[in-house]
Design a protein around this motif. Structure first.
Motif, short mmCIF file in Angstrom:
data_model
loop_
_atom_site.label_atom_id
_atom_site.label_comp_id
_atom_site.label_asym_id
_atom_site.label_seq_id
_atom_site.Cartn_x
_atom_site.Cartn_y
_atom_site.Cartn_z
N THR A 81 46.91 48.47 38.43
CA THR A 81 46.88 49.91 38.20
C THR A 81 45.76 50.39 37.28
O THR A 81 45.38 51.55 37.33
N CYS A 82 45.23 49.51 36.45
CA CYS A 82 44.22 49.90 35.47
C CYS A 82 42.83 49.52 35.97
O CYS A 82 42.50 48.34 36.09
N GLU A 83 42.00 50.51 36.24
CA GLU A 83 40.68 50.27 36.82
C GLU A 83 39.68 49.69 35.83
O GLU A 83 38.63 49.18 36.23
N THR A 84 39.99 49.75 34.55
CA THR A 84 39.07 49.22 33.54
C THR A 84 39.56 47.90 32.96
O THR A 84 39.05 47.43 31.94
N LEU A 85 40.54 47.29 33.60
CA LEU A 85 41.00 45.94 33.26
C LEU A 85 40.60 45.02 34.42
O LEU A 85 41.12 45.15 35.53
N LEU A 86 39.66 44.12 34.15
CA LEU A 86 39.11 43.28 35.21
C LEU A 86 39.57 41.83 35.08
O LEU A 86 39.89 41.36 33.99
N ARG A 87 39.55 41.15 36.21
CA ARG A 87 39.66 39.69 36.26
C ARG A 87 38.49 39.22 37.12
O ARG A 87 37.84 40.02 37.80
N PRO A 88 38.15 37.93 37.09
CA PRO A 88 36.99 37.50 37.88
C PRO A 88 37.10 37.90 39.35
O PRO A 88 38.13 37.69 39.99
N ALA A 89 36.02 38.46 39.86
CA ALA A 89 36.01 38.97 41.23
C ALA A 89 36.09 37.86 42.26
O ALA A 89 36.48 38.11 43.41
N ASN A 90 35.73 36.63 41.87
CA ASN A 90 35.77 35.53 42.84
C ASN A 90 37.10 34.78 42.84
O ASN A 90 37.21 33.70 43.42
N PHE A 91 38.14 35.35 42.21
CA PHE A 91 39.51 34.89 42.46
C PHE A 91 39.86 35.18 43.92
O PHE A 91 39.25 36.06 44.55
N PRO A 92 40.84 34.50 44.49
CA PRO A 92 41.27 34.82 45.85
C PRO A 92 41.67 36.29 45.97
O PRO A 92 42.14 36.91 45.01
N ALA A 93 41.48 36.85 47.15
CA ALA A 93 41.77 38.27 47.38
C ALA A 93 43.23 38.61 47.12
O ALA A 93 43.56 39.77 46.85
N SER A 94 44.11 37.61 47.19
CA SER A 94 45.53 37.86 46.98
C SER A 94 45.89 38.06 45.51
O SER A 94 46.99 38.50 45.19
N ALA A 95 44.97 37.76 44.60
CA ALA A 95 45.24 37.90 43.16
C ALA A 95 45.35 39.38 42.79
O ALA A 95 44.69 40.23 43.38
N PRO A 96 46.17 39.69 41.80
CA PRO A 96 46.26 41.08 41.35
C PRO A 96 44.92 41.60 40.83
O PRO A 96 44.08 40.83 40.35
N GLY A 97 44.74 42.89 40.94
CA GLY A 97 43.62 43.54 40.27
C GLY A 97 42.30 43.47 41.00
O GLY A 97 42.22 43.23 42.21
N ARG A 98 41.24 43.66 40.23
CA ARG A 98 39.88 43.77 40.76
C ARG A 98 38.90 43.09 39.80
O ARG A 98 39.22 42.89 38.63
N GLY A 99 37.73 42.80 40.31
CA GLY A 99 36.71 42.17 39.48
C GLY A 99 35.47 43.01 39.29
O GLY A 99 34.50 42.57 38.67
N PHE A 100 35.49 44.22 39.83
CA PHE A 100 34.34 45.11 39.70
C PHE A 100 34.84 46.53 39.52
O PHE A 100 35.80 46.95 40.18
N THR A 101 34.22 47.25 38.61
CA THR A 101 34.58 48.65 38.41
C THR A 101 33.33 49.44 38.06
O THR A 101 32.32 48.88 37.64
#
Length: 255
Positions: A81-101
Motif C-alpha cells: 500500500t505504501c508507494e515510498t516503501l521499497l523492496r528489491p525490484a528483482n525479488f520474484p513478482a509474487s513478493a509484496p510491494g514494489r522495487g521502483f517508485t
C-alpha cells in the motif's frame, strides 16, 4: 537538488538517533530528498509498520530494503500500500510491494530503484536485466540503492549504470567505504553508505555475541546493542535538475 542517502538504520536506537540528527542536517545542507535503507529498523531485524512510520515521521521520504525486507510478516500489507516503501525490484513478482517508485517533488520527479546483488546472497533475477527493464521510462533524475555483499559486484554494476542514472550507492555491509566519487559519465557513487546505529557494536549487534558465534560455531541470538554512542552514515549527492547528472558525492558521518 541535494539528495541524502542514509545507510542501514539498525534497530530502535538507530531510528531514534536518525530522528535526533536528521532535521537539523536537512536544514543545514538544504536537502530536498532523503532516502534511507530501513530493512533492519525493527529490533532484531526486518521492518515493521511502526518502524517505517517512525522513520517517515522523522523526515525520511523513501525507504529501501534488501534481504531482510520480508522478515516481519506484519509489514507485508504496508509494502503493497505504501508507494515510498521499497523492496528489491528483482525479488520474484509474487513478493509484496514494489522495487521502483517515482517521487513527485513538484518542479521535478525523482525515480528511486532498489535492487539486490546475487553474489553471496539469495538467487535473484539479474540486477542488470531488471535495471534495463525498469529504467526504460525512468525520470531524468533516477537513483539506485544496490543492496549487495561484494564490493566488486557493486562497482561493476555501478560502471554498467554510469551515465544511465544520477547516483548509485551500495548498502548491506553496514561499513562505510571511502570511495565516494563521480564516475566517468557523471554518475555519483559510493560502494557502501555504512549504517545508522551504535558505534561500539558489530554491525549493530553486541560484540560479545558475534565473538561467541565465531568461536563456538553454535547458534547465537544476535541481540542489538541498545546503548552507547551512535552515528548516522550516508552520502550527500548534488544533482543537476536540468540534466540529471551528479555534480558532487560526499560521504557523511554524523555522531
Amino acid at each position: 537538488m541535494n539528495l541524502f542517502a542514509i545507510g542501514d538504520v539498525v534497530g530502535s536506537i538507530g531510528c531514534r538517533f536518525l530522528r535526533e540528527k536528521l532535521p537539523a542536517f536537512k536544514k543545514y545542507k538544504g536537502i530536498d530528498l532523503v532516502i534511507a535503507n530501513g530493512e533492519n529498523s525493527a529490533d532484531g531485524n526486518g521492518l515493521t509498520p511502526s518502524s517505517a512510520r517512525y522513520l517517515f515521521d522523522s523526515g525520511v521520504d523513501v525507504l529501501t530494503g534488501g534481504n531482510h525486507s520480508f522478515r516481519r510478516k506484519e509489514s507485508y500489507e504496508l509494502y503493497d500500500t505504501c508507494e515510498t516503501l521499497l523492496r528489491p525490484a528483482n525479488f520474484p513478482a509474487s513478493a509484496p510491494g514494489r522495487g521502483f517508485t517515482v517521487v513527485d517533488m513538484g518542479r521535478i520527479q525523482v525515480g528511486v530503484l532498489n535492487l539486490m546483488g546475487v553474489v553471496y546472497l539469495e538467487s535473484m533475477e539479474s540486477p542488470y536485466d531488471c535495471a534495463d527493464r525498469l529504467l526504460k521510462n525512468a525520470p531524468k533524475i533516477t537513483v539506485v540503492d544496490f543492496h549487495a555483499e561484494a564490493t566488486g559486484e557493486k562497482r561493476s554494476f555501478a560502471y554498467y549504470l554510469d551515465g544511465k542514472v544520477s547516483a548509485i550507492w551500495g548498502t548491506h555491509t553496514h561499513v562505510q567505504t571511502a570511495d565516494d566519487c563521480l564516475l566517468p559519465k557523471s554518475t555519483g557513487y559510493i560502494s557502501d553508505l555504512g549504517m545508522t546505529g551504535t558505534i561500539e557494536s558489530v554491525l549493530g549487534v553486541k560484540p560479545e555475541l558475534t565473538i561467541q558465534k565465531a568461536r563456538t560455531k553454535m547458534p547465537v541470538r544476535f541481540d542489538l546493542l541498545q546503548e552507547g554512542p551512535c552515528k548516522m552514515d550516508g552520502c550527500l549527492f548534488g544533482i543537476d535538475e536540468k540534466t540529471g547528472r551528479c555534480l558532487s558525492a560526499e560521504r557523511i558521518e554524523l555522531t
